[in-house]
Design an enzyme around this catalytic site. Sequence first.
Site, PDB file in Angstrom:
ATOM      1  N   CYS A 274      63.517 -17.582  43.617  1.00 18.51           N
ATOM      2  CA  CYS A 274      63.500 -18.978  44.062  1.00 18.51           C
ATOM      3  C   CYS A 274      62.254 -19.355  44.862  1.00 18.51           C
ATOM      4  O   CYS A 274      61.452 -20.167  44.401  1.00 18.51           O
ATOM      5  CB  CYS A 274      64.735 -19.264  44.907  1.00 18.51           C
ATOM      6  SG  CYS A 274      66.268 -19.011  44.017  1.00 18.51           S
TER       7      CYS A 274
HETATM    8  N1  NAD Z   1      69.556 -16.004  42.052  1.00 25.18           N
HETATM    9  C1  NAD Z   1      69.616 -16.876  43.044  1.00 25.18           C
HETATM   10  O1  NAD Z   1      69.803 -16.485  44.186  1.00 25.18           O
HETATM   11  C2  NAD Z   1      69.502 -18.369  42.791  1.00 25.18           C
HETATM   12  C3  NAD Z   1      69.810 -19.229  43.853  1.00 25.18           C
HETATM   13  C4  NAD Z   1      69.732 -20.585  43.639  1.00 25.18           C
HETATM   14  C5  NAD Z   1      69.328 -21.086  42.414  1.00 25.18           C
HETATM   15  N2  NAD Z   1      69.020 -20.239  41.394  1.00 25.18           N
HETATM   16  C6  NAD Z   1      68.654 -20.830  40.113  1.00 25.18           C
HETATM   17  O2  NAD Z   1      69.719 -20.660  39.207  1.00 25.18           O
HETATM   18  C7  NAD Z   1      69.213 -20.474  37.885  1.00 25.18           C
HETATM   19  C8  NAD Z   1      69.729 -19.167  37.298  1.00 25.18           C
HETATM   20  O3  NAD Z   1      69.279 -18.105  38.116  1.00 25.18           O
HETATM   21  P1  NAD Z   1      69.936 -16.658  38.088  1.00 25.18           P
HETATM   22  O4  NAD Z   1      69.412 -15.975  39.301  1.00 25.18           O
HETATM   23  O5  NAD Z   1      71.404 -16.718  37.871  1.00 25.18           O
HETATM   24  O6  NAD Z   1      69.242 -16.051  36.777  1.00 25.18           O
HETATM   25  P2  NAD Z   1      69.677 -14.744  35.963  1.00 25.18           P
HETATM   26  O7  NAD Z   1      68.484 -14.319  35.220  1.00 25.18           O
HETATM   27  O8  NAD Z   1      70.376 -13.792  36.882  1.00 25.18           O
HETATM   28  O9  NAD Z   1      70.778 -15.281  34.970  1.00 25.18           O
HETATM   29  C9  NAD Z   1      70.491 -16.157  33.936  1.00 25.18           C
HETATM   30  C10 NAD Z   1      71.370 -15.765  32.760  1.00 25.18           C
HETATM   31  O10 NAD Z   1      71.178 -16.729  31.734  1.00 25.18           O
HETATM   32  C11 NAD Z   1      71.202 -16.059  30.493  1.00 25.18           C
HETATM   33  N3  NAD Z   1      70.584 -16.917  29.505  1.00 25.18           N
HETATM   34  C12 NAD Z   1      69.272 -17.134  29.280  1.00 25.18           C
HETATM   35  N4  NAD Z   1      69.111 -18.008  28.266  1.00 25.18           N
HETATM   36  C13 NAD Z   1      70.349 -18.346  27.869  1.00 25.18           C
HETATM   37  C14 NAD Z   1      70.839 -19.213  26.855  1.00 25.18           C
HETATM   38  N5  NAD Z   1      70.022 -19.904  26.081  1.00 25.18           N
HETATM   39  N6  NAD Z   1      72.166 -19.293  26.695  1.00 25.18           N
HETATM   40  C15 NAD Z   1      73.026 -18.583  27.476  1.00 25.18           C
HETATM   41  N7  NAD Z   1      72.609 -17.764  28.440  1.00 25.18           N
HETATM   42  C16 NAD Z   1      71.298 -17.649  28.637  1.00 25.18           C
HETATM   43  C17 NAD Z   1      70.486 -14.757  30.779  1.00 25.18           C
HETATM   44  O11 NAD Z   1      70.790 -13.762  29.803  1.00 25.18           O
HETATM   45  C18 NAD Z   1      71.037 -14.414  32.158  1.00 25.18           C
HETATM   46  O12 NAD Z   1      72.222 -13.651  32.076  1.00 25.18           O
HETATM   47  C19 NAD Z   1      67.709 -20.547  38.003  1.00 25.18           C
HETATM   48  O13 NAD Z   1      67.302 -21.861  37.782  1.00 25.18           O
HETATM   49  C20 NAD Z   1      67.456 -20.194  39.455  1.00 25.18           C
HETATM   50  O14 NAD Z   1      66.255 -20.746  39.930  1.00 25.18           O
HETATM   51  C21 NAD Z   1      69.118 -18.879  41.562  1.00 25.18           C
END
Ligand code: NAD
Length: 440
Positions: A274
């Site tokens: 992030c």
């Molecule tokens: N990790 C954090 O602490 C956090 C906190 C706040 C916001 N975010 C935001 O949340 C969002 C997701 O982050 P995350 O940390 O969960 O990412 P992540 O990489 O852990 O998870 C994303 C998931 O989406 C899947 N994916 C990708 N393309 C896909 C598709 N077309 N269809 C279905 N699944 C698909 C991936 O395989 C993965 O399992 C991002 O925008 C991030 O900036 C993350």
Amino acid sequence: MDYARVLAMKIQDHSARIGVIGLGYVGLPLVLRFTEERFHVLGFDIDPVKVEKLNRGESYIKHIPGEKIRRLRDSGLFEATADYSRLSDADAIVICVPTPLDKNHGPDMSYIEITSDEIAKTLRGGQLVSLESTTYPGTTREILLPKFERGGLKAGKDFFLIFSPEREDPGNPVYNTKNIPKIVGGLTPRCRALGAALYGRIVDRVVAVSSPEAAEFAKILENTFRSVNIALVNELKMLAARMNVDIWEVIEGASSKPFGFMPFYPGPGLGGHCIPIDPFYLSWKAKELNFNTHFIELAGEINTNMPAYVVAKLGEALNSRGKCLKNARVLVLGIAYKKDIDDTRESPALEIIEHLYEKGAKVLYNDPFIPKIPKVRKHDLDLKSTPLSARLLKSIDAAMIITDHSAYDYDWIVEKAPLVIDTRNATRNVRTRRNRIVKA
Ligand SMILES: NC(=O)c1ccc[n+]([C@@H]2O[C@H](COP(=O)([O-])OP(=O)(O)OC[C@H]3O[C@@H](n4cnc5c(N)ncnc54)[C@H](O)[C@@H]3O)[C@@H](O)[C@H]2O)c1
């Protein structure tokens, strides 16, 4: 049919079916929270390993115990799938896919684009879509809305569209999906009301704002605030070092002010999915409006320089002991981007290892949570965690504390290693052999 009323009733009596797309650090805790409240959830992910593991009742995220996933599977409330055609089964669809940066440091919107295209194929009257992925203000209206309205359905009447940013803090013992307030910005007042009703079932407090743009902006403000303040203390850390002042002591002193001050701590550079990334979504969008986001750029520059700075501090410390970085055996302690988690995304440790290699150092690392450094777009380091032992610590020229995991015994590390570069103030309570410690 009055779609809004029907959906509101389904949310009210928990019969609404939830689809969560992207079962990672954000999506999986959300699945758990919805099922805790007895909602049926269908989880979508393109990663077949994740889908299989979840359906077998196994976890792949360290801070989510396998037992929780076993119970999730046994509850009969959840199923994971890669089959997008089942999206029409869901009354509410929550998008939690990645939003990284592309090669030019601009937003990589491909995950959001692909997911929205898939939703658009089966979108039906009465569905609510919530985008949770962090993104620039305007995404929901400019990218999702046109795709969803192309088939003739109207937002606010036939389907409902909101942006609701995720505020997950992995590993935080106090704040979790339930007690972190959730912002909801709807495309129309009806979208907002339905979004607030949905999240109101799983979180203690919903904060409704007037538009998706306000919600999108709020999320980036939160992360920009952190990035800028961390950059400020990182810069002051470098100045304090020149003045022979301990920046940690300075911050502790300043923190005694009961108002108008909030402590931020310096470190070896920014990490995680992030803080190093999200502000650049906003600066990219700002350029479209001919606007320069000076603070974001400057903070990015300072924070990006930190890995090189801590390696330079190591070089100086070795030099003052009659050694040089070339051929030095350097042990990096902690690869995860923050303490006690198993996530290496954007971790400054990876950048630091690259710098050490450039200087000709021999690098080893230890991280109780990362047995092997995964290959990522920017780094292919092919290193395995070396078990810590007195023999190992005595055999190195320096240890660098990059991530202050709780499992480390810092007294013991300082006792055995000839030199310890501490980027996290982890050795603050070590009483003996302090001349071996260099704060960086
Ligand atoms: N990790 C954090 O602490 C956090 C906190 C706040 C916001 N975010 C935001 O949340 C969002 C997701 O982050 P995350 O940390 O969960 O990412 P992540 O990489 O852990 O998870 C994303 C998931 O989406 C899947 N994916 C990708 N393309 C896909 C598709 N077309 N269809 C279905 N699944 C698909 C991936 O395989 C993965 O399992 C991002 O925008 C991030 O900036 C993350």
